[in-house]
Write a protein that holds these residues in place. Structure first.
Motif, short mmCIF file in Angstrom:
data_model
loop_
_atom_site.label_atom_id
_atom_site.label_comp_id
_atom_site.label_asym_id
_atom_site.label_seq_id
_atom_site.Cartn_x
_atom_site.Cartn_y
_atom_site.Cartn_z
N PHE A 261 0.83 -1.20 0.00
CA PHE A 261 0.00 0.00 0.00
C PHE A 261 0.87 1.26 0.00
N GLU A 262 0.50 2.21 -0.86
CA GLU A 262 1.27 3.45 -1.01
C GLU A 262 0.45 4.64 -0.51
N LEU A 263 1.07 5.45 0.34
CA LEU A 263 0.42 6.66 0.83
C LEU A 263 1.17 7.88 0.34
N GLY A 264 0.46 8.78 -0.32
CA GLY A 264 1.01 10.06 -0.72
C GLY A 264 0.22 11.18 -0.07
N TYR A 265 0.56 12.41 -0.40
CA TYR A 265 -0.10 13.55 0.21
C TYR A 265 -0.46 14.60 -0.83
N GLY A 266 -1.72 15.00 -0.84
CA GLY A 266 -2.22 16.10 -1.65
C GLY A 266 -3.09 16.94 -0.74
N VAL A 267 -2.46 17.77 0.08
CA VAL A 267 -3.15 18.43 1.18
C VAL A 267 -4.23 19.38 0.67
N ASP A 268 -5.42 19.22 1.25
CA ASP A 268 -6.56 20.10 0.97
C ASP A 268 -6.53 21.22 2.01
N PRO A 269 -6.29 22.46 1.59
CA PRO A 269 -6.17 23.56 2.57
C PRO A 269 -7.38 23.70 3.49
N LEU A 270 -8.59 23.49 2.95
CA LEU A 270 -9.79 23.62 3.77
C LEU A 270 -9.80 22.58 4.88
#
Length: 325
Positions: A261-270
């Motif tokens: 399993f791969e975890l990445g980050y695409g942060v949602d500012p809200l």
């Protein structure tokens, strides 16, 4: 509780709570209501009624015609969704609760109304946030829940009503899809782990939030509503908690079963701004002392159960195999 009316019965909590209540009290003794046409077990295994909780007359009629002695009021707009439609969230969350209180008062019903960790703002302690802590929420959802706690206390003190509630952390469920809550990323992570083997988190690494598995939430509602009134000092808005986790902790738990399993980050500012104002972990000692609250699921037990159910739900043909022990 003998005859129970549930609002928001097709939502994240309601869809599972309704089924559990019918197991305990009988199918005919639990009326499920929602604004949508009924689908699924909550609507099909017992009585179901369309109900707009902002319609005060319809709310009172539903309680009266069903001869309810308890109301479980779950209808609400959740945190992230509330920030996109704040006026709708206020009207539904506060107007619906006021109608619930008035309907319950008119017919002598007990009432359960959930609150949330969203009531706490940046002035409250982040770790072991106490039962009685400053509330300065910075979201419409949190504001409505904080005002709702005060409203419930008002009806209890002024009219002597039996009004009870829990401050829920993020709730994780395999039965219902994410519903617009900030902590719903955890549900989505489990779904994508099974379906695709990868996930992009809208919250940053190290963003710790309280979580609870839905079976614990369901049993907590039942236990609180059945608790002896003489033991309850707070009655309303008890802190409950099971685990404090960040996205990486959930991913590590998933990798015990799905090593690739791969975890990445695409942060949602809200969502990140909302999460940054919430506690990392609640102090649930009042709930333990006053009605014997206890959570049965920790992170790894929750993960195992989530992955097992989701693997069946999505089918082995389109999911990544979950390794057994």
């Amino acid at each position: 509780m003998r005859r129970i009316l549930v609002t928001g019965a097709l939502g994240q909590i309601g869809s599972e709570l309704t089924v559990r209540l019918r197991q305990l009290y009988g199918d005919a003794s639990v009326l499920a209501t929602d604004i949508r046409q009924g689908l699924g077990a909550a609507a099909e295994c017992g009585p179901y009624r369309l109900l707009d909780v902002t319609d005060s007359r319809a709310y009172v009629e539903a309680v009266r015609e069903f001869r309810a002695d308890a109301v479980i009021h779950l209808a609400a707009v959740l945190s992230a969704a509330a920030e996109t439609k704040p006026l709708l969230a206020w009207d539904l969350n506060m107007g619906g609760l006021l109608n619930a209180l008035e309907a319950a008062r008119a017919h002598g019903c007990s009432l359960f109304a959930p609150s949330s960790i969203a009531v706490f703002g940046r002035g409250a302690p982040k770790r072991d946030t106490p039962q009685d802590a400053v509330q300065r929420p910075a979201t419409m959802y949190g504001i409505s829940k904080s005002a709702g706690e005060l409203l419930c206390d008002y009806y209890r003190l002024k009219y002597g009503m039996d009004v009870r509630g829990l401050r829920f952390p993020g709730l994780v469920s395999h039965a219902a899809p994410p519903g617009g809550g900030t902590t719903d990323y955890a549900i989505d992570m489990y779904i994508q782990a099974v379906r695709t083997g990868r996930y992009s988190s809208p919250l940053a690494r190290g963003t710790f939030l309280d979580m609870m598995y839905m079976p614990d939430a369901i049993e907590s509602i039942v236990k609180l509503m059945e608790a002896e009134a003489s033991r309850l000092k707070h009655r309303n808005a008890y802190n409950v908690s099971a685990m404090s986790v960040d996205p990486e902790a959930i991913a590590s738990s998933i990798r015990r079963r799905l090593p690739n399993f791969e975890l990445g980050y695409g942060v949602d500012p809200l969502r990140q701004s909302i999460a940054d104002g919430w506690p990392d972990a609640l102090d649930a000692s009042a709930a333990r002392e006053e009605w014997d609250f206890a959570a049965a699921y920790d992170l790894d037990r929750m993960t195992d159960d989530m992955l097992a159910h989701l693997s069946v739900k999505f089918g082995s043909g389109e999911s990544h195999a979950v390794s057994g022990e």
